[in-house]
Write a protein that holds these residues in place. Structure first.
Motif, PDB file in Angstrom:
ATOM      1  N   LEU A   1      35.278 -32.404 -96.430  1.00  0.00           N
ATOM      2  CA  LEU A   1      36.256 -32.489 -97.513  1.00  0.00           C
ATOM      3  C   LEU A   1      37.436 -31.557 -97.263  1.00  0.00           C
ATOM      4  CD1 LEU A   1      33.830 -32.555-100.576  1.00  0.00           C
ATOM      5  CD2 LEU A   1      34.909 -34.505 -99.423  1.00  0.00           C
ATOM      6  N   GLY A   2      38.557 -31.889 -97.873  1.00  0.00           N
ATOM      7  CA  GLY A   2      39.765 -31.086 -97.718  1.00  0.00           C
ATOM      8  C   GLY A   2      40.791 -31.822 -96.869  1.00  0.00           C
ATOM      9  N   THR A   3      41.750 -31.080 -96.370  1.00  0.00           N
ATOM     10  CA  THR A   3      42.888 -31.673 -95.654  1.00  0.00           C
ATOM     11  C   THR A   3      42.712 -31.566 -94.143  1.00  0.00           C
ATOM     12  OG1 THR A   3      44.372 -31.201 -97.491  1.00  0.00           O
ATOM     13  CG2 THR A   3      45.400 -31.575 -95.343  1.00  0.00           C
ATOM     14  N   TRP A   4      43.027 -32.673 -93.481  1.00  0.00           N
ATOM     15  CA  TRP A   4      43.025 -32.777 -92.022  1.00  0.00           C
ATOM     16  C   TRP A   4      44.423 -33.188 -91.576  1.00  0.00           C
ATOM     17  CZ3 TRP A   4      38.696 -32.025 -88.897  1.00  0.00           C
ATOM     18  CH2 TRP A   4      37.482 -31.860 -89.562  1.00  0.00           C
ATOM     19  N   HIS A   5      44.873 -32.647 -90.457  1.00  0.00           N
ATOM     20  CA  HIS A   5      46.154 -33.026 -89.859  1.00  0.00           C
ATOM     21  C   HIS A   5      45.880 -34.053 -88.774  1.00  0.00           C
ATOM     22  CE1 HIS A   5      48.254 -29.747 -91.883  1.00  0.00           C
ATOM     23  NE2 HIS A   5      47.156 -29.055 -91.653  1.00  0.00           N
ATOM     24  N   GLU A   6      46.697 -35.086 -88.763  1.00  0.00           N
ATOM     25  CA  GLU A   6      46.551 -36.116 -87.739  1.00  0.00           C
ATOM     26  C   GLU A   6      47.235 -35.619 -86.463  1.00  0.00           C
ATOM     27  OE1 GLU A   6      46.765 -40.554 -88.672  1.00  0.00           O
ATOM     28  OE2 GLU A   6      48.692 -40.111 -87.705  1.00  0.00           O
ATOM     29  N   ILE A   7      46.435 -35.451 -85.419  1.00  0.00           N
ATOM     30  CA  ILE A   7      46.947 -34.972 -84.137  1.00  0.00           C
ATOM     31  C   ILE A   7      47.415 -36.155 -83.283  1.00  0.00           C
ATOM     32  CG2 ILE A   7      46.371 -33.689 -82.034  1.00  0.00           C
ATOM     33  CD1 ILE A   7      46.378 -31.996 -84.675  1.00  0.00           C
ATOM     34  N   ALA A   8      46.628 -37.211 -83.275  1.00  0.00           N
ATOM     35  CA  ALA A   8      46.976 -38.409 -82.496  1.00  0.00           C
ATOM     36  C   ALA A   8      46.358 -39.629 -83.162  1.00  0.00           C
ATOM     37  CB  ALA A   8      46.470 -38.277 -81.061  1.00  0.00           C
ATOM     38  N   ARG A   9      46.929 -40.795 -82.850  1.00  0.00           N
ATOM     39  CA  ARG A   9      46.407 -42.059 -83.381  1.00  0.00           C
ATOM     40  C   ARG A   9      46.823 -43.188 -82.464  1.00  0.00           C
ATOM     41  NH1 ARG A   9      50.855 -41.200 -87.072  1.00  0.00           N
ATOM     42  NH2 ARG A   9      52.543 -42.644 -86.582  1.00  0.00           N
ATOM     43  N   LEU A  10      46.143 -44.290 -82.625  1.00  0.00           N
ATOM     44  CA  LEU A  10      46.616 -45.537 -82.028  1.00  0.00           C
ATOM     45  C   LEU A  10      47.614 -46.147 -83.002  1.00  0.00           C
ATOM     46  CD1 LEU A  10      43.303 -47.056 -80.600  1.00  0.00           C
ATOM     47  CD2 LEU A  10      45.170 -45.963 -79.333  1.00  0.00           C
ATOM     48  N   ASP A  11      48.578 -46.863 -82.487  1.00  0.00           N
ATOM     49  CA  ASP A  11      49.625 -47.447 -83.322  1.00  0.00           C
ATOM     50  C   ASP A  11      49.052 -48.539 -84.226  1.00  0.00           C
ATOM     51  OD1 ASP A  11      52.223 -47.871 -84.271  1.00  0.00           O
ATOM     52  OD2 ASP A  11      52.546 -49.501 -82.839  1.00  0.00           O
ATOM     53  N   HIS A  12      49.463 -48.503 -85.471  1.00  0.00           N
ATOM     54  CA  HIS A  12      49.174 -49.578 -86.419  1.00  0.00           C
ATOM     55  C   HIS A  12      50.248 -49.552 -87.497  1.00  0.00           C
ATOM     56  CE1 HIS A  12      47.405 -46.363 -88.828  1.00  0.00           C
ATOM     57  NE2 HIS A  12      46.706 -46.041 -87.764  1.00  0.00           N
ATOM     58  N   SER A  13      50.439 -50.676 -88.139  1.00  0.00           N
ATOM     59  CA  SER A  13      51.599 -50.859 -89.015  1.00  0.00           C
ATOM     60  C   SER A  13      51.644 -49.898 -90.198  1.00  0.00           C
ATOM     61  CB  SER A  13      51.647 -52.294 -89.523  1.00  0.00           C
ATOM     62  OG  SER A  13      50.476 -52.586 -90.273  1.00  0.00           O
ATOM     63  N   PHE A  14      50.507 -49.528 -90.771  1.00  0.00           N
ATOM     64  CA  PHE A  14      50.572 -48.738 -91.999  1.00  0.00           C
ATOM     65  C   PHE A  14      50.885 -47.263 -91.780  1.00  0.00           C
ATOM     66  CE2 PHE A  14      46.206 -49.813 -90.942  1.00  0.00           C
ATOM     67  CZ  PHE A  14      45.550 -48.602 -90.884  1.00  0.00           C
ATOM     68  N   GLU A  15      50.954 -46.799 -90.517  1.00  0.00           N
ATOM     69  CA  GLU A  15      51.401 -45.429 -90.260  1.00  0.00           C
ATOM     70  C   GLU A  15      52.577 -45.387 -89.286  1.00  0.00           C
ATOM     71  OE1 GLU A  15      48.376 -41.963 -90.327  1.00  0.00           O
ATOM     72  OE2 GLU A  15      47.341 -43.626 -89.345  1.00  0.00           O
ATOM     73  N   ARG A  16      53.072 -46.524 -88.914  1.00  0.00           N
ATOM     74  CA  ARG A  16      54.144 -46.588 -87.921  1.00  0.00           C
ATOM     75  C   ARG A  16      55.352 -45.777 -88.376  1.00  0.00           C
ATOM     76  NH1 ARG A  16      54.254 -52.083 -86.422  1.00  0.00           N
ATOM     77  NH2 ARG A  16      52.540 -51.469 -85.082  1.00  0.00           N
TER      78      ARG A  16
ATOM     79  N   LEU B   1      55.542 -42.588 -88.905  1.00  0.00           N
ATOM     80  CA  LEU B   1      55.280 -41.422 -89.740  1.00  0.00           C
ATOM     81  C   LEU B   1      54.964 -40.192 -88.898  1.00  0.00           C
ATOM     82  CD1 LEU B   1      53.075 -42.904 -92.612  1.00  0.00           C
ATOM     83  CD2 LEU B   1      55.559 -42.602 -92.532  1.00  0.00           C
ATOM     84  N   SER B   2      55.442 -39.050 -89.362  1.00  0.00           N
ATOM     85  CA  SER B   2      55.108 -37.757 -88.773  1.00  0.00           C
ATOM     86  C   SER B   2      54.467 -36.917 -89.873  1.00  0.00           C
ATOM     87  CB  SER B   2      56.363 -37.081 -88.223  1.00  0.00           C
ATOM     88  OG  SER B   2      57.283 -36.834 -89.279  1.00  0.00           O
ATOM     89  N   GLN B   3      54.009 -35.726 -89.505  1.00  0.00           N
ATOM     90  CA  GLN B   3      53.414 -34.796 -90.462  1.00  0.00           C
ATOM     91  C   GLN B   3      52.310 -35.459 -91.288  1.00  0.00           C
ATOM     92  OE1 GLN B   3      56.349 -32.171 -92.419  1.00  0.00           O
ATOM     93  NE2 GLN B   3      57.888 -33.413 -91.365  1.00  0.00           N
ATOM     94  N   VAL B   4      51.527 -36.307 -90.634  1.00  0.00           N
ATOM     95  CA  VAL B   4      50.506 -37.080 -91.335  1.00  0.00           C
ATOM     96  C   VAL B   4      49.286 -36.209 -91.621  1.00  0.00           C
ATOM     97  CG1 VAL B   4      49.002 -39.111 -91.227  1.00  0.00           C
ATOM     98  CG2 VAL B   4      51.316 -39.205 -90.244  1.00  0.00           C
ATOM     99  N   THR B   5      48.807 -36.326 -92.856  1.00  0.00           N
ATOM    100  CA  THR B   5      47.576 -35.649 -93.255  1.00  0.00           C
ATOM    101  C   THR B   5      46.654 -36.658 -93.945  1.00  0.00           C
ATOM    102  OG1 THR B   5      48.473 -34.978 -95.402  1.00  0.00           O
ATOM    103  CG2 THR B   5      48.653 -33.383 -93.584  1.00  0.00           C
ATOM    104  N   ALA B   6      45.378 -36.328 -93.922  1.00  0.00           N
ATOM    105  CA  ALA B   6      44.366 -37.071 -94.670  1.00  0.00           C
ATOM    106  C   ALA B   6      43.597 -36.040 -95.478  1.00  0.00           C
ATOM    107  CB  ALA B   6      43.441 -37.817 -93.725  1.00  0.00           C
ATOM    108  N   THR B   7      43.516 -36.265 -96.770  1.00  0.00           N
ATOM    109  CA  THR B   7      42.805 -35.344 -97.652  1.00  0.00           C
ATOM    110  C   THR B   7      41.653 -36.086 -98.306  1.00  0.00           C
ATOM    111  OG1 THR B   7      44.839 -34.113 -98.052  1.00  0.00           O
ATOM    112  CG2 THR B   7      43.031 -33.761 -99.605  1.00  0.00           C
TER     113      THR B   7
END
Length: 178
Positions: free
Chosen positions: A40-55, A57-63
């Protein structure tokens, strides 16, 4: 009249069966001693595969937080193009046991995709520091971390694991975290 009733019943059954479906094309090995409270809590996205719903975007987090019987997921990122933050809220539930890191996640109504925690890096106290997540197949993958950066060793370890899953390192987007 009977033919129309059969069509309606068949359509309703199809709708019910798809609303409960979790898209999971490829099961991968997942963490089996998973502790949600440590995730639980906040995670920073370091890397991802490309997909339309995050295309784009920078400074991405998942909480992640818990609300009743569900895990609430808030994904947030900054769009340079629109000069604005974009946010999506979803819900997740364990598929099977809650100590096995395979969940179903929905951001779009009744349709669920798999969220499979393939690997976790822990500190000496067992706190989760970095995570390799695979989606319903190897077209979706994320490297997440508690900090905005990860060490070269952790990065290479995750890349090696992704390569074994058929994910090409060249396809990764390294997310800008200002």
């Amino acid at each position: 009249m009977r033919k129309k009733t059969v069509k309606i019943i068949a359509s309703a059954l199809l709708l019910l069966s798809t609303s409960a479906c979790t898209m999971l094309d490829t099961k991968v090995a997942v963490v089996e001693d998973f502790k949600l409270d440590k995730y639980l809590g906040t995670w920073h996205e370091i890397a991802r595969l490309d997909h339309s719903f995050e295309r784009g975007l920078s400074q991405v987090t998942a909480t992640y937080s818990v609300e009743g019987d569900k895990v609430v997921v808030i994904n947030k990122g900054f769009s340079e193009e629109k000069s604005a933050w974009k946010q999506a809220e979803g819900k997740a539930y364990f598929i099977g046991s809650d100590n096995i890191a395979r969940l179903k996640v929905s951001f779009f109504g009744p349709f669920y995709g798999a969220y499979q925690v393939h690997d976790l890096i822990k500190d000496e106290q067992g706190e989760y520091l970095a995570s390799l997540v695979i989606g319903p197949n190897n077209e979706y993958a994320w490297i997440l971390a508690r900090d905005k950066t990860i060490s070269a060793d952790v990065k290479q370890g995750f890349i090696n694991k992704m390569t074994k899953l058929g994910i090409d390192e060249q396809d990764l987007i390294w997310v800008e975290q200002n």
